[in-house]
Enzyme design. Structure first.
Site, PDB file in Angstrom:
ATOM      1  N   GLU A 271      52.122   4.196   8.611  1.00  0.00           N
ATOM      2  CA  GLU A 271      52.438   5.116   9.705  1.00  0.00           C
ATOM      3  C   GLU A 271      53.693   5.886   9.336  1.00  0.00           C
ATOM      4  O   GLU A 271      54.666   5.301   8.843  1.00  0.00           O
ATOM      5  CB  GLU A 271      52.739   4.385  11.020  1.00  0.00           C
ATOM      6  CG  GLU A 271      51.573   3.793  11.752  1.00  0.00           C
ATOM      7  CD  GLU A 271      52.009   3.172  13.082  1.00  0.00           C
ATOM      8  OE1 GLU A 271      53.114   3.512  13.573  1.00  0.00           O
ATOM      9  OE2 GLU A 271      51.251   2.340  13.615  1.00  0.00           O
ATOM     10  N   GLU A 327      48.952  10.567  23.118  1.00  0.00           N
ATOM     11  CA  GLU A 327      48.289   9.499  23.886  1.00  0.00           C
ATOM     12  C   GLU A 327      49.084   9.211  25.161  1.00  0.00           C
ATOM     13  O   GLU A 327      50.185   8.654  25.105  1.00  0.00           O
ATOM     14  CB  GLU A 327      48.164   8.242  23.022  1.00  0.00           C
ATOM     15  CG  GLU A 327      47.314   8.463  21.770  1.00  0.00           C
ATOM     16  CD  GLU A 327      47.382   7.296  20.809  1.00  0.00           C
ATOM     17  OE1 GLU A 327      46.939   6.192  21.188  1.00  0.00           O
ATOM     18  OE2 GLU A 327      47.887   7.476  19.677  1.00  0.00           O
ATOM     19  N   LYS A 330      50.548   5.476  26.338  1.00  0.00           N
ATOM     20  CA  LYS A 330      51.543   4.702  25.599  1.00  0.00           C
ATOM     21  C   LYS A 330      52.787   4.526  26.465  1.00  0.00           C
ATOM     22  O   LYS A 330      53.154   5.409  27.246  1.00  0.00           O
ATOM     23  CB  LYS A 330      51.906   5.409  24.289  1.00  0.00           C
ATOM     24  CG  LYS A 330      50.772   5.438  23.277  1.00  0.00           C
ATOM     25  CD  LYS A 330      51.283   5.673  21.869  1.00  0.00           C
ATOM     26  CE  LYS A 330      51.985   4.428  21.368  1.00  0.00           C
ATOM     27  NZ  LYS A 330      52.436   4.579  19.964  1.00  0.00           N
ATOM     28  N   GLU A 336      57.042   8.662  22.627  1.00  0.00           N
ATOM     29  CA  GLU A 336      55.931   7.787  22.250  1.00  0.00           C
ATOM     30  C   GLU A 336      54.580   8.414  22.600  1.00  0.00           C
ATOM     31  O   GLU A 336      53.569   8.114  21.965  1.00  0.00           O
ATOM     32  CB  GLU A 336      56.061   6.434  22.942  1.00  0.00           C
ATOM     33  CG  GLU A 336      57.166   5.560  22.403  1.00  0.00           C
ATOM     34  CD  GLU A 336      56.921   5.125  20.967  1.00  0.00           C
ATOM     35  OE1 GLU A 336      55.758   4.801  20.629  1.00  0.00           O
ATOM     36  OE2 GLU A 336      57.881   5.119  20.179  1.00  0.00           O
TER      37      GLU A 336
END
Length: 366
Positions: A271, A327, A330, A336
């Site tokens: 990542e 997203e 999250k 985030e």
């Protein structure tokens, strides 16, 4: 170019060896993307695969073994990393039949039409405070590998796990890289031994954004974005010179592994990324910086010949950007929920060329 028979045989041997050991070559396909699912407004798996193909993404990392996604990836040329979820590790670590059942139900129905290449045994397990789960990591890796061997997939699918940078007790200067004392002997050393014997990779999550955000006064933003032209940091022990913090972080892991007796293990960036938005006080989290960072990452890891790092010049490193979508489910700071390269409706937040061809000559900055 004309190849003589001996040359052809040698080339075939090299290509076979690469396929058998997981070795990759610098160039297009070296940078993929993480496909997270923590959103209640994301496109369907089939639509998502269409988007991946349109962006010419050649590899994708999942955080589970979602059968609908694996089915949607069937027949594509996209290499896939799947994950054994954290809550299963304690059970798998003590019961081979559970590991066998996982491979039978999660891998065999899809392989080889879906190009599953790696099985990650847990996600950032060593960042957890649950000692039982930590201690279950390496035994689970052995059991999953044994299951792959049982079903004839051992030479095709590699076993590893995903680590966060907090596995290091010290990381600066890079030559001081050292694993945490609480995990080094009981977990890290056996894990590195496993990965070395399995000819697998050390998957590590590396985020210059968080390093910069923790100390924006002393860490130059361009240095974190891989865009610094005249900033150089020298490791006083090795004399190695660094032009970006990503290389420093990667080399800290290399040096930590060397200290444990495994200097030749290969790293895979599981990542990395930069948020395109965040809370009002997260001033560095914006579309411009996200585009600069991710484009520079693609450029770095697709350049031919391979650049490597100061400690490992010329070494091919694969990387996976985080993430495909913003997203909304999250938790944590606003950043985030803003690591995506696409909005949930599938439109691009900023353009990326995963082949790296667009960035071959010039370092783009929006």
């Amino acid at each position: 170019m004309t190849f003589f028979p001996a040359t052809v045989l040698l080339l075939c041997f090299i290509l076979f060896a690469a396929a058998s050991t997981g070795v990759s070559y610098a160039g297009p396909g070296n940078v993929g993307i993480c496909y997270g699912q923590l959103g209640d407004n994301l496109p369907s798996p089939s639509k998502s695969v269409e988007l991946l193909k349109a962006m010419r993404v050649k590899q994708v990392k999942l955080y589970d073994s979602n059968p609908v996604i694996l089915g949607a990836l069937s027949g594509s040329d996209i290499r896939v990393t799947v994950m054994v979820q954290n809550q299963l590790l304690v059970s798998i670590s003590t019961n081979q039949s559970i590991a066998d059942e996982w491979i039978q139900s999660q891998i065999l129905p899809f392989y080889p039409k879906t190009k599953i290449r790696y099985v990650l045994v847990g996600n950032e397990i060593l960042s957890s405070s649950d000692r039982n789960t930590q201690l279950s990591l390496v035994p689970s890796m052995y059991r999953i590998q044994k299951s792959l061997a049982k079903f004839g997939l051992l030479r095709k699918v590699r076993v590893t796990t995903s680590l966060a940078m907090d596995v290091l007790q010290a990381s600066y200067p890079p030559s001081n890289g050292t694993f945490r004392a609480d995990i080094s002997t009981q977990i890290i050393k056996p894990m590195l031994k496993f990965l070395n014997r399995a000819k697998s990779f050390v998957f590590i999550d590396v985020y210059p954004y968080f390093a910069w955000a923790s100390d924006p006064v002393n860490i130059n933003l361009d240095y974190a974005l891989l865009s610094a032209n005249n900033i150089k940091v020298t490791d006083p022990v090795t004399g190695l010179t660094y032009t970006n913090i990503l290389d420093q972080m990667i080399d800290a892991v290399y040096f930590a592994m060397k200290r444990m007796g495994y200097p030749k293990l290969r790293i895979f960036i599981a990542e990395t990324g930069w948020p395109n938005g965040g809370d009002i006080d997260q001033t560095g989290a914006n579309v411009n910086n996200a585009a600069i960072y991710n484009r520079n990452v693609i450029k770095k890891f697709t350049t031919v010949p391979a650049i490597g790092t100061p400690a490992k010049p010329g070494v091919v490193i694969q990387a996976v950007l985080f993430a495909l979508y913003n997203e909304n489910m999250k938790t944590g700071q606003g950043s985030e929920r803003h690591f995506g390269v696409l909005y949930p409706n599938g439109s691009s937040i900023y353009g990326l060329d995963f082949s790296g061809k667009m960035y071959a000559r010039n370092q783009l900055k929006m």
